[in-house]
Design a protein around this motif. Structure first.
Motif, mmCIF file in Angstrom:
data_model
loop_
_atom_site.group_PDB
_atom_site.id
_atom_site.type_symbol
_atom_site.label_atom_id
_atom_site.label_comp_id
_atom_site.label_asym_id
_atom_site.label_seq_id
_atom_site.Cartn_x
_atom_site.Cartn_y
_atom_site.Cartn_z
ATOM 1 N N TYR A 118 0.825 -1.206 0.000
ATOM 2 C CA TYR A 118 0.000 0.000 0.000
ATOM 3 C C TYR A 118 0.856 1.251 0.000
ATOM 4 O O TYR A 118 1.836 1.366 0.744
ATOM 5 C CB TYR A 118 -0.918 0.019 1.219
ATOM 6 N N ARG A 119 0.525 2.155 -0.855
ATOM 7 C CA ARG A 119 1.073 3.508 -0.850
ATOM 8 C C ARG A 119 -0.122 4.437 -1.061
ATOM 9 O O ARG A 119 -0.999 4.125 -1.881
ATOM 10 C CB ARG A 119 2.099 3.719 -1.964
ATOM 11 N N PRO A 120 -0.184 5.557 -0.376
ATOM 12 C CA PRO A 120 -1.337 6.449 -0.551
ATOM 13 C C PRO A 120 -1.240 7.235 -1.859
ATOM 14 O O PRO A 120 -1.083 8.453 -1.869
ATOM 15 C CB PRO A 120 -1.245 7.366 0.678
ATOM 16 N N ASN A 121 -1.327 6.496 -2.972
ATOM 17 C CA ASN A 121 -1.298 7.167 -4.269
ATOM 18 C C ASN A 121 -2.487 6.735 -5.116
ATOM 19 O O ASN A 121 -3.308 5.904 -4.700
ATOM 20 C CB ASN A 121 0.029 6.940 -4.999
ATOM 21 N N ALA A 122 -2.582 7.295 -6.302
ATOM 22 C CA ALA A 122 -3.754 7.065 -7.146
ATOM 23 C C ALA A 122 -3.870 5.623 -7.605
ATOM 24 O O ALA A 122 -4.958 5.182 -7.998
ATOM 25 C CB ALA A 122 -3.717 8.000 -8.362
ATOM 26 N N LEU A 123 -2.767 4.868 -7.584
ATOM 27 C CA LEU A 123 -2.819 3.478 -8.033
ATOM 28 C C LEU A 123 -3.464 2.565 -7.004
ATOM 29 O O LEU A 123 -4.161 1.618 -7.354
ATOM 30 C CB LEU A 123 -1.402 2.992 -8.346
ATOM 31 N N TRP A 124 -3.240 2.837 -5.720
ATOM 32 C CA TRP A 124 -3.655 1.901 -4.677
ATOM 33 C C TRP A 124 -4.808 2.415 -3.825
ATOM 34 O O TRP A 124 -4.984 1.999 -2.684
ATOM 35 C CB TRP A 124 -2.464 1.581 -3.772
ATOM 36 N N THR A 125 -5.601 3.319 -4.356
ATOM 37 C CA THR A 125 -6.754 3.830 -3.617
ATOM 38 C C THR A 125 -8.013 3.686 -4.449
ATOM 39 O O THR A 125 -7.958 3.481 -5.667
ATOM 40 C CB THR A 125 -6.550 5.309 -3.235
ATOM 41 N N SER A 241 6.189 20.785 -8.958
ATOM 42 C CA SER A 241 5.715 22.022 -8.316
ATOM 43 C C SER A 241 4.237 22.248 -8.593
ATOM 44 O O SER A 241 3.500 22.734 -7.719
ATOM 45 C CB SER A 241 6.540 23.210 -8.819
ATOM 46 N N TRP A 242 3.782 21.919 -9.803
ATOM 47 C CA TRP A 242 2.359 22.074 -10.125
ATOM 48 C C TRP A 242 1.506 21.165 -9.251
ATOM 49 O O TRP A 242 0.434 21.558 -8.790
ATOM 50 C CB TRP A 242 2.115 21.778 -11.598
ATOM 51 N N MET A 243 1.987 19.947 -8.999
ATOM 52 C CA MET A 243 1.259 19.038 -8.123
ATOM 53 C C MET A 243 1.205 19.590 -6.702
ATOM 54 O O MET A 243 0.175 19.530 -6.031
ATOM 55 C CB MET A 243 1.901 17.647 -8.144
ATOM 56 N N MET A 244 2.314 20.148 -6.238
ATOM 57 C CA MET A 244 2.344 20.717 -4.885
ATOM 58 C C MET A 244 1.399 21.904 -4.751
ATOM 59 O O MET A 244 0.810 22.126 -3.687
ATOM 60 C CB MET A 244 3.767 21.166 -4.551
ATOM 61 N N ALA A 245 1.258 22.689 -5.820
ATOM 62 C CA ALA A 245 0.420 23.889 -5.780
ATOM 63 C C ALA A 245 -1.046 23.606 -6.082
ATOM 64 O O ALA A 245 -1.868 24.527 -6.047
ATOM 65 C CB ALA A 245 0.959 24.915 -6.781
ATOM 66 N N HIS A 246 -1.386 22.359 -6.377
ATOM 67 C CA HIS A 246 -2.771 22.029 -6.722
ATOM 68 C C HIS A 246 -3.699 22.336 -5.541
ATOM 69 O O HIS A 246 -3.316 22.159 -4.378
ATOM 70 C CB HIS A 246 -2.878 20.550 -7.106
ATOM 71 N N PRO A 247 -4.915 22.787 -5.814
ATOM 72 C CA PRO A 247 -5.851 23.120 -4.721
ATOM 73 C C PRO A 247 -6.131 21.985 -3.755
ATOM 74 O O PRO A 247 -6.522 22.237 -2.600
ATOM 75 C CB PRO A 247 -7.131 23.519 -5.472
ATOM 76 N N HIS A 248 -5.926 20.736 -4.169
ATOM 77 C CA HIS A 248 -6.177 19.619 -3.251
ATOM 78 C C HIS A 248 -5.125 19.527 -2.146
ATOM 79 O O HIS A 248 -5.310 18.768 -1.186
ATOM 80 C CB HIS A 248 -6.246 18.304 -4.023
ATOM 81 N N GLY A 249 -4.016 20.236 -2.274
ATOM 82 C CA GLY A 249 -3.056 20.371 -1.195
ATOM 83 C C GLY A 249 -2.462 19.068 -0.693
ATOM 84 O O GLY A 249 -2.678 18.692 0.464
ATOM 85 N N ASP A 252 3.531 16.125 2.007
ATOM 86 C CA ASP A 252 4.804 15.613 1.500
ATOM 87 C C ASP A 252 4.729 14.105 1.279
ATOM 88 O O ASP A 252 5.250 13.588 0.287
ATOM 89 C CB ASP A 252 5.938 15.937 2.483
ATOM 90 N N GLU A 253 4.110 13.387 2.220
ATOM 91 C CA GLU A 253 3.995 11.941 2.060
ATOM 92 C C GLU A 253 3.176 11.599 0.821
ATOM 93 O O GLU A 253 3.545 10.710 0.046
ATOM 94 C CB GLU A 253 3.343 11.310 3.292
ATOM 95 N N GLU A 254 2.071 12.286 0.612
ATOM 96 C CA GLU A 254 1.256 12.033 -0.574
ATOM 97 C C GLU A 254 2.028 12.374 -1.847
ATOM 98 O O GLU A 254 1.931 11.660 -2.860
ATOM 99 C CB GLU A 254 -0.042 12.828 -0.507
ATOM 100 N N MET A 255 2.795 13.454 -1.823
ATOM 101 C CA MET A 255 3.609 13.808 -2.980
ATOM 102 C C MET A 255 4.603 12.701 -3.304
ATOM 103 O O MET A 255 4.761 12.306 -4.471
ATOM 104 C CB MET A 255 4.366 15.115 -2.709
#
Length: 479
Positions: A118-125, A241-249, A252-255
């Motif tokens: 498990y990693r909290p990313n789009a693949l495993w959620t 940087s665009w991912m970090m600035a996304h409104p969903h905020g 660091d772990e999620e990044m």
């Protein structure tokens, strides 16, 4: 885990098409041993289709061993794969449902764990969390200008060809196919070269069946943490940087965990698509003669590779939310199911074998977890192949195609090396431009050049010789 059927289900008589399947299932029921084929090792790597042919005796879902002591199911039928991939209400992507791992029946140091944990990313959620994370990725990737990306790939390819061209021989995996995606990733994600090398080492290690996967995973995490920390301090016009600035905020772990996903697709899978495409072009009679003017365009060749040798051959792991019967086989809740894209794409039940221009393959997946980067991935691979064949039209394999070796892990379809020879090619670029990051940059509004490494930056303490990424680094720096 055992395969089971109601006691009233008798094995069909000899001569019935279902006899082999029924006999195999009954034998599994009787012995309690599920895994009948290994999806790793030299035999599987050399001829995976032979393994899948035998597995079809079980139906479209079959029991396999994917690492020592690690059982799973593999889907080998096209229609069954569609059913699983399109049914998130029945099949979850969340590895926390993997009962054997949770119960301690899978060794923590198993080589497959880093690729399935498990990693909290789009693949495993699943559900809303998956949608939130996927939106960050897709909306950030959408900001990349395809024309600017093409220009950078072309210039990077020219730089690499200028380095290997005068020798008249090369390993196209270690000196081209593996290097170019790394350069592109560094450019797109604002990743310094020292961190990029560390990420390439870690990612390759978690794919290899014979690697220290725990150590590779640690190297990968170390490099990604460094990248995220650096981009927090020095954001720029890049995907990270665009991912970090996304409104969903994202935290660091999620990044870090979204970048694991994008790194695997952007470097490991991309090199496989490029090199498998080159292998086809250099070994198939349809491309005999002058490859630059071959009878099939490069795009069609890539489509064929995605059908026959997809870069992520066996992956897209799913877990039944509850016990489910698929094609007469009972799969228990929490048992891992791998989609074999190489097997389902070559399902004998598919009508016809005409693949030119046909993109109904499942190499990119379907459903809510379809690959979000398939368009840039195709563009990078097509430009890489086209540029090489244009600059080096008389290139040929240095060994027989049957002598090429494949890596032995269960997930990807990846060559160990791709040795070629050709009449020496003179460099087309000035010596001062003989570095990928010194090439003319893409306009900053699209994809910026990566920042220079910080003073005192060094490679990972884990750096040790022994694989293509080490020869890549030595070659890149002229050593």
């Amino acid at each position: 885990m055992t395969t089971s059927r109601p006691a009233s289900d008798a094995v069909p008589p000899p001569g019935c098409p279902a006899h082999a399947r029924g006999a195999a299932t009954a034998a599994a029921d009787h012995t309690g041993s599920r895994a009948v084929e290994r999806m790793y090792g030299p035999e599987f790597a050399a001829d995976p289709m032979a393994t899948f042919t035998r597995l079809r005796a079980h139906g479209s879902v079959a029991p396999v061993e994917i690492a020592p002591g690690v059982d799973a199911w593999v889907v080998v039928g096209y229609d069954t794969a569609l059913e699983v991939l399109r049914s998130p209400e029945r099949f979850s992507k969340d590895p926390r449902r993997w009962k054997a791992l949770a119960d301690g029946r899978v060794p923590a140091d198993s080589p497959v764990v880093p690729m399935m944990m498990y990693r909290p990313n789009a693949l495993w959620t699943d559900g809303e969390e998956h949608s939130r994370l996927r939106r960050v990725i897709t909306e950030s990737l959408d900001r990349v200008d395809p024309n600017a990306l093409r220009g950078y790939v072309e210039r990077s390819a020219d730089t690499l060809i200028d380095r290997l061209g005068p020798r008249g021989e090369a390993d196209l995996l270690g000196e081209y196919g593996a290097v170019l995606p790394l350069l592109v990733f560094e450019q797109l994600f604002g990743c310094p070269e020292d961190i990029g090398r560390k990420l390439a080492r870690g990612m390759a290690g978690i794919f290899d069946a014979d690697a220290d996967s725990e150590k590779a995973n640690a190297v990968l995490a170390e490099g990604l943490a460094e990248l995220v920390a650096r981009k927090r301090r020095q954001p720029g016009p890049d995907v990270t940087s665009w991912m970090m600035a996304h409104p969903h905020g994202l935290t660091d772990e999620e990044m870090i965990h979204q970048l694991v996903l994008l790194l695997g697709a952007g470097i490991e899978a991309e090199q496989n698509l490029i090199c498998n495409g080159l292998r086809l072009l250099l070994s198939d009679d349809r491309f005999a003669g002058d490859l630059a003017g071959g009878s099939m365009p490069v795009e069609d060749a890539l489509d064929e590779v995605l059908w026959t040798d997809p870069p992520m051959a066996n992956y897209a792991v799913h877990y039944p939310i509850r016990d489910v019967e698929l094609d007469g086989t009972l799969v228990r809740e929490g048992e891992p199911m791998l989609m074999s894209f190489i097997a389902v794409n070559n399902d004998p039940a598919l009508a016809g074998d005409r693949r030119t221009g046909n993109r109904a393959h499942l190499a990119w997946g379907v459903g809510p977890h379809t690959c979000p980067a398939k368009s840039p991935a195709r563009l990078i691979a097509a430009v890489a192949v086209e540029k090489l064949l244009d600059r080096v039209p008389d290139i040929e394999l240095a060994v027989g195609v049957e002598e090429l070796e494949w890596r032995q892990g269960p997930f990807n379809r990846s060559l160990v090396s791709l040795p070629v020879r050709f009449p020496p090619v003179a460099p087309a670029r000035r010596p001062a431009e003989d570095r990928g990051r010194d090439a003319e940059p893409i306009p900053p509004s699209s994809v910026p050049s990566a920042p220079a490494p910080e003073a005192g930056g060094t490679g990972s303490a884990h750096d040790a010789p022994g694989h293509w990424w080490d020869s890549l680094a030595r070659w890149w720096h002229g050593r």
